[in-house]
Design an enzyme around this catalytic site. Structure first.
Site, PDB file in Angstrom:
ATOM      1  N   TRP A 162      66.813-101.615   6.756  1.00 56.18           N
ATOM      2  CA  TRP A 162      66.757-100.271   6.180  1.00 56.18           C
ATOM      3  C   TRP A 162      65.716-100.296   5.062  1.00 56.18           C
ATOM      4  O   TRP A 162      65.776-101.169   4.177  1.00 56.18           O
ATOM      5  CB  TRP A 162      68.147 -99.931   5.631  1.00 56.18           C
ATOM      6  N   ASP A 171      76.008-105.411   3.827  1.00 52.71           N
ATOM      7  CA  ASP A 171      75.893-103.961   3.702  1.00 52.71           C
ATOM      8  C   ASP A 171      76.610-103.381   4.924  1.00 52.71           C
ATOM      9  O   ASP A 171      76.184-103.603   6.062  1.00 52.71           O
ATOM     10  CB  ASP A 171      74.414-103.548   3.682  1.00 52.71           C
ATOM     11  N   LYS A 182      78.560 -92.061   6.399  1.00 48.82           N
ATOM     12  CA  LYS A 182      78.530 -91.843   7.856  1.00 48.82           C
ATOM     13  C   LYS A 182      79.936 -91.710   8.419  1.00 48.82           C
ATOM     14  O   LYS A 182      80.229 -90.766   9.135  1.00 48.82           O
ATOM     15  CB  LYS A 182      77.832 -93.007   8.566  1.00 48.82           C
TER      16      LYS A 182
HETATM   17  C1  LMR Z   1      69.177 -93.672   7.096  1.00 51.06           C
HETATM   18  O1  LMR Z   1      68.943 -94.856   7.321  1.00 51.06           O
HETATM   19  O2  LMR Z   1      68.579 -92.741   7.650  1.00 51.06           O
HETATM   20  C2  LMR Z   1      70.288 -93.311   6.144  1.00 51.06           C
HETATM   21  O3  LMR Z   1      70.884 -94.447   5.662  1.00 51.06           O
HETATM   22  C3  LMR Z   1      69.881 -92.339   5.099  1.00 51.06           C
HETATM   23  C4  LMR Z   1      69.048 -92.936   4.012  1.00 51.06           C
HETATM   24  O4  LMR Z   1      69.407 -92.749   2.846  1.00 51.06           O
HETATM   25  O5  LMR Z   1      68.023 -93.571   4.282  1.00 51.06           O
END
Ligand code: LMR
Length: 408
Positions: free
Chosen positions: A155, A236, A272
């Site tokens: 992420w 996470d 989520k």
């Molecule tokens: C995502 O990966 O789209 C979500 O976790 C929202 C974000 O804050 O990035």
């Protein structure tokens, strides 16, 4: 009189320049616009597009068949119960004790000995991001010479979080584009080759962005290797329930590490799995050796939170504790999580089927093999740009698609 006013206005408008001082207008002259966020920037671009047929499959937020946000029924009912019954007082620095207690049960297990023995230092956090950031700051303060190993890819915000906490970052291999699957051998090599006692960031389930998770057996091997190396695993867990539809099953990686005696940390989020995106409610927990250590760690986490935001917001925490603290509402929540997860699994099958029906000669098996909210499509950044400019379809440039297939 007129002369006096003219004189005083002259005095008001004259600028006194002290040698070496900056002119008042130059404070922010060197500030350049920040780069667009690779995920939330997609939403900004989508909102700015006037095309009526535009579609946003960028940000990870669940949508109904009309592309609209969904409020879970258990949340609506919790709101009904809360309304009229709440005050606007501050929560303690560590947040809602009730919410934290219920949240720990989801990660560590309903009857966890660690909860009973009060060995977990836990605070309410500003969703998963806040939990990661608080942990990164804690890591920097108490293990100042440590670094964090982050999977490739991950992420995008993980990099920002540990960067801003001034923790040096290293990476470990995770995803193999050729197989569109886990690069397990490379992952294990990187775990072995990291200095003993390293910090590793792991995605507990439904890896974002790839949707590729280790199998149970592979988690066991990873955990064993962590023991050999004395590494610290920070999980996470932003998608508990979204991988399999069952939050208990999705906690498997964590349970394996707990069974093996690791002292782990966990970031949990209700964005989520309870659809509480904008409420910013989550939890940071750190498993400690005993109750005394847990109290010390918790007090330090609170002290880190205090100058940042003092104490976390109350409303989302109240929703969560109302839902999870009531057996009927909890059952309803579990049902709704399963509906969301199953619907996404169904969309994966539909997407693959449609691509194959349309005559694509490529393999789309990864679409159904991956799990969680996203499809890591394999589209290149240039192909994504083309989709956006030609067809007004918005997604992140790494080719990640959040599932949204309106019914035909
Ligand atoms: C995502 O990966 O789209 C979500 O976790 C929202 C974000 O804050 O990035």
């Amino acid at each position: 009189m007129a002369i006096r006013m003219a004189a005083s206005s002259r005095i008001l408008s004259c600028t006194v320049t002290v040698p070496g001082a900056r002119s008042m207008s130059s404070w922010w002259k060197s500030v350049e616009p920040a780069a667009k966020d690779p995920i939330l920037g997609v939403t900004e671009a989508f909102l700015a597009d006037p095309n009526p047929d535009k579609v946003n499959v960028g940000v990870g937020a669940y949508r109904d068949d009309n592309g609209k946000p969904v409020v879970l029924e258990c949340v609506r009912e919790a709101e009904r119960r809360i309304s009229g019954n709440m005050n606007m007082e501050y929560l303690p620095m560590g947040g809602s004790l009730k919410m934290v207690e219920e949240t720990l049960k989801l990660a560590y297990g309903e009857t966890s000995e660690f909860i009973n023995d009060k060995r977990i230092a836990a605070v309410q956090s500003l969703s998963g991001t806040g939990a990661c950031r608080l942990f990164a700051d804690f890591q920097k303060r108490f293990r100042p010479d440590s670094q964090i190993y982050i999977p490739v890819p991950t992420w995008a915000n993980h990099h920002n979080i540990w960067r801003d906490a001034l923790v040096p970052q290293r990476t470990y291999r995770y995803y193999l584009p050729e197989t569109r699957g886990l690069d397990f051998a490379a992952l294990m090599d990187d775990v072995k080759n990291a200095p003993n006692g390293s910090f590793f960031l792991m995605h507990a389930c439904a890896h974002n962005p790839t949707g590729v998770d280790p199998t149970e057996e592979q988690w066991r091997e990873i955990s064993n290797q962590f023991k050999v190396k004395g590494h610290f695993a920070f999980f996470d867990m932003a998608y508990q329930g979204f991988a399999s539809g069952d939050p208990e099953r999705d906690a498997k990686s964590i349970r394996i590490f707990l069974d093996d005696g690791h002292m782990i940390g966990i970031a949990q989020s209700y964005a989520k799995n309870m659809g509480l995106y904008g409420q910013r409610v989550g939890c940071l927990s750190v498993l400690c050796e005993d109750e005394k250590q847990a109290m010390a760690v918790k007090s330090q986490l609170q002290q880190l939170a205090r100058p940042m935001y003092s104490n976390p917001p109350v409303h989302g925490a109240l929703i969560v504790s109302t839902v999870l603290g009531d057996s009927d509402l909890k059952k309803l929540w579990l049902k709704e999580v399963k509906v969301m997860a199953d619907r996404i699994i169904g969309m994966r099958a539909a997407l693959r089927e449609n691509l194959e029906k349309l005559g694509s000669t490529l393999s789309w098996q990864h679409v159904t093999d991956q799990i969680g909210m996203f499809c890591y499509s394999g589209l290149t950044p240039e192909q994504v740009d083309h989709m956006t400019s030609e067809y007004h379809i918005y997604m992140t440039r790494n080719g990640r698609i959040r599932y949204y297939l309106p019914d035909a």
